[in-house]
Scaffold this motif. Sequence first.
Motif, PDB file in Angstrom:
ATOM      1  N   SER A  18       0.836  -1.207   0.000  1.00  0.00           N
ATOM      2  CA  SER A  18       0.000   0.000   0.000  1.00  0.00           C
ATOM      3  C   SER A  18       0.865   1.249   0.000  1.00  0.00           C
ATOM      4  O   SER A  18       0.569   2.230  -0.705  1.00  0.00           O
ATOM      5  N   LEU A  19       1.944   1.230   0.782  1.00  0.00           N
ATOM      6  CA  LEU A  19       2.845   2.373   0.821  1.00  0.00           C
ATOM      7  C   LEU A  19       3.504   2.586  -0.535  1.00  0.00           C
ATOM      8  O   LEU A  19       3.614   3.726  -1.014  1.00  0.00           O
ATOM      9  N   ALA A  20       3.911   1.505  -1.173  1.00  0.00           N
ATOM     10  CA  ALA A  20       4.529   1.614  -2.497  1.00  0.00           C
ATOM     11  C   ALA A  20       3.544   2.188  -3.514  1.00  0.00           C
ATOM     12  O   ALA A  20       3.921   3.008  -4.361  1.00  0.00           O
ATOM     13  N   THR A  21       2.284   1.770  -3.431  1.00  0.00           N
ATOM     14  CA  THR A  21       1.255   2.301  -4.332  1.00  0.00           C
ATOM     15  C   THR A  21       1.072   3.793  -4.115  1.00  0.00           C
ATOM     16  O   THR A  21       0.975   4.575  -5.067  1.00  0.00           O
ATOM     17  N   ALA A  88      -1.936  10.593   0.433  1.00  0.00           N
ATOM     18  CA  ALA A  88      -1.723  10.649   1.884  1.00  0.00           C
ATOM     19  C   ALA A  88      -2.868  10.039   2.680  1.00  0.00           C
ATOM     20  O   ALA A  88      -2.757   9.855   3.894  1.00  0.00           O
ATOM     21  N   ALA A  89      -3.966   9.723   1.994  1.00  0.00           N
ATOM     22  CA  ALA A  89      -5.087   9.054   2.667  1.00  0.00           C
ATOM     23  C   ALA A  89      -4.905   7.542   2.689  1.00  0.00           C
ATOM     24  O   ALA A  89      -5.748   6.829   3.253  1.00  0.00           O
ATOM     25  N   MET A  90      -3.823   7.047   2.107  1.00  0.00           N
ATOM     26  CA  MET A  90      -3.644   5.605   1.988  1.00  0.00           C
ATOM     27  C   MET A  90      -3.578   4.906   3.347  1.00  0.00           C
ATOM     28  O   MET A  90      -3.929   3.734   3.464  1.00  0.00           O
ATOM     29  N   TYR A  91      -3.171   5.633   4.392  1.00  0.00           N
ATOM     30  CA  TYR A  91      -3.045   4.988   5.701  1.00  0.00           C
ATOM     31  C   TYR A  91      -4.376   4.435   6.186  1.00  0.00           C
ATOM     32  O   TYR A  91      -4.444   3.330   6.723  1.00  0.00           O
ATOM     33  N   TRP A  92      -5.451   5.213   5.988  1.00  0.00           N
ATOM     34  CA  TRP A  92      -6.758   4.703   6.445  1.00  0.00           C
ATOM     35  C   TRP A  92      -7.416   3.831   5.378  1.00  0.00           C
ATOM     36  O   TRP A  92      -8.149   2.892   5.710  1.00  0.00           O
ATOM     37  N   LYS A  97      -9.194  -1.660   3.758  1.00  0.00           N
ATOM     38  CA  LYS A  97      -9.081  -2.667   2.706  1.00  0.00           C
ATOM     39  C   LYS A  97      -8.495  -3.972   3.254  1.00  0.00           C
ATOM     40  O   LYS A  97      -8.932  -5.066   2.864  1.00  0.00           O
ATOM     41  N   PHE A  98      -7.559  -3.878   4.156  1.00  0.00           N
ATOM     42  CA  PHE A  98      -7.000  -5.094   4.755  1.00  0.00           C
ATOM     43  C   PHE A  98      -8.078  -5.853   5.521  1.00  0.00           C
ATOM     44  O   PHE A  98      -8.177  -7.086   5.419  1.00  0.00           O
ATOM     45  N   CYS A  99      -8.870  -5.118   6.273  1.00  0.00           N
ATOM     46  CA  CYS A  99      -9.956  -5.760   7.028  1.00  0.00           C
ATOM     47  C   CYS A  99     -10.940  -6.462   6.092  1.00  0.00           C
ATOM     48  O   CYS A  99     -11.447  -7.542   6.405  1.00  0.00           O
ATOM     49  N   GLN A 100     -11.151  -5.859   4.933  1.00  0.00           N
ATOM     50  CA  GLN A 100     -12.069  -6.458   3.967  1.00  0.00           C
ATOM     51  C   GLN A 100     -11.444  -7.675   3.279  1.00  0.00           C
ATOM     52  O   GLN A 100     -12.062  -8.742   3.209  1.00  0.00           O
ATOM     53  N   VAL A 101     -10.210  -7.520   2.820  1.00  0.00           N
ATOM     54  CA  VAL A 101      -9.585  -8.560   2.010  1.00  0.00           C
ATOM     55  C   VAL A 101      -9.153  -9.755   2.846  1.00  0.00           C
ATOM     56  O   VAL A 101      -9.365 -10.915   2.459  1.00  0.00           O
ATOM     57  N   LEU A 121      -8.222   7.076  -6.374  1.00  0.00           N
ATOM     58  CA  LEU A 121      -7.621   8.408  -6.407  1.00  0.00           C
ATOM     59  C   LEU A 121      -6.244   8.420  -5.757  1.00  0.00           C
ATOM     60  O   LEU A 121      -5.347   9.150  -6.200  1.00  0.00           O
ATOM     61  N   ALA A 122      -6.055   7.610  -4.719  1.00  0.00           N
ATOM     62  CA  ALA A 122      -4.753   7.554  -4.045  1.00  0.00           C
ATOM     63  C   ALA A 122      -3.661   7.009  -4.966  1.00  0.00           C
ATOM     64  O   ALA A 122      -2.477   7.258  -4.749  1.00  0.00           O
ATOM     65  N   LYS A 123      -4.051   6.274  -5.991  1.00  0.00           N
ATOM     66  CA  LYS A 123      -3.073   5.720  -6.924  1.00  0.00           C
ATOM     67  C   LYS A 123      -2.479   6.788  -7.843  1.00  0.00           C
ATOM     68  O   LYS A 123      -1.367   6.631  -8.340  1.00  0.00           O
ATOM     69  N   TYR A 124      -3.236   7.878  -8.077  1.00  0.00           N
ATOM     70  CA  TYR A 124      -2.838   8.834  -9.100  1.00  0.00           C
ATOM     71  C   TYR A 124      -2.685  10.274  -8.618  1.00  0.00           C
ATOM     72  O   TYR A 124      -2.088  11.090  -9.318  1.00  0.00           O
TER      73      TYR A 124
END
Length: 298
Positions: A18-21, A88-92, A97-101, A121-124
């Motif tokens: 997720s951090l890399a993304t 910067a919203a990727m942390y939440w 997403k982890f809880c879901q997946v 949106l966090a991807k781009y």
Amino acid sequence: MELTVAQQAKLEIFREESLATALAHQEFNDENKETIEARITRAYELGGEVPPPEFVYVQSPKEANEYLSKREGKAKTEHYSSYILGMAAMYWIAFYKFCQVELDVTYEANDQELLDLHLDLAKYVSYWYPYDEVCVIVEKPVMTNWDGDQLHNEHGPSVLFADGFSVYSWRGTRIPKDWIEDKENALTAEVCLTWDNLEQRRCASEIRGWEKLLTEPSLNTTVIDKDEDPLIGTLLEATLPDVGRERFLLVACGTMIYTPNKNRFFALPVPPTVNTALEANAWTYDMKPEDFNLEVRT
């Protein structure tokens, strides 16, 4: 619930991915613009704002602010703050997403849609500024530099955008550009010891180097006592701007083994009543010198 060992291992991998993304830079192109505009249009619809706005793409937050400051009628929508985080919203986003997946957590349909929307949106996008008639979208930085989980760069900007706009940081604290690019001239003893912001003052002193700072001629520094062990330190007395004579313990931090040019030095203010480096070091731990046995200082 408590994660299993296997789930904890997956969490570490998920975090790194997720951090890399989030940090991966991508220039805007026709393909990702289509995704971006579709997601933001849907966000406007969910907030009751239709039709979709004009989309304006910029390379940095500075360019976004310059554009918006020149544009008339820039009142923000009642549903959003002035800007919304992308990468910067990727942390939440990653947390949910982890809880879901991995944990089979399910969300309400609207919540799921918003989660996926923000993930795309966090991807781009680094930031986006949603206004009634225009949405300004900021490209991700081309470079970020880290020390662990803190923005940090001893030799240049910690964040650099494509148009040259940059942010300078020292172990997570934002600092002026010239403290890195022209530190010999910018970081005088007066700046390092009287700067209003205390966190930035600490950074200034570390960047300048406590050894150099406390031995500047303007401070009229004298050595009261020097222990043979740098981890015990040197007791100094210096004249501070607007303060007067003060005593400091200049000490190396790190492991019990001192390695020249490896250990980082810092200075600790100590009372004027201490007369040896050992006494000063023991005082920082609220101990008597005879009871003091240093194992490690970090």
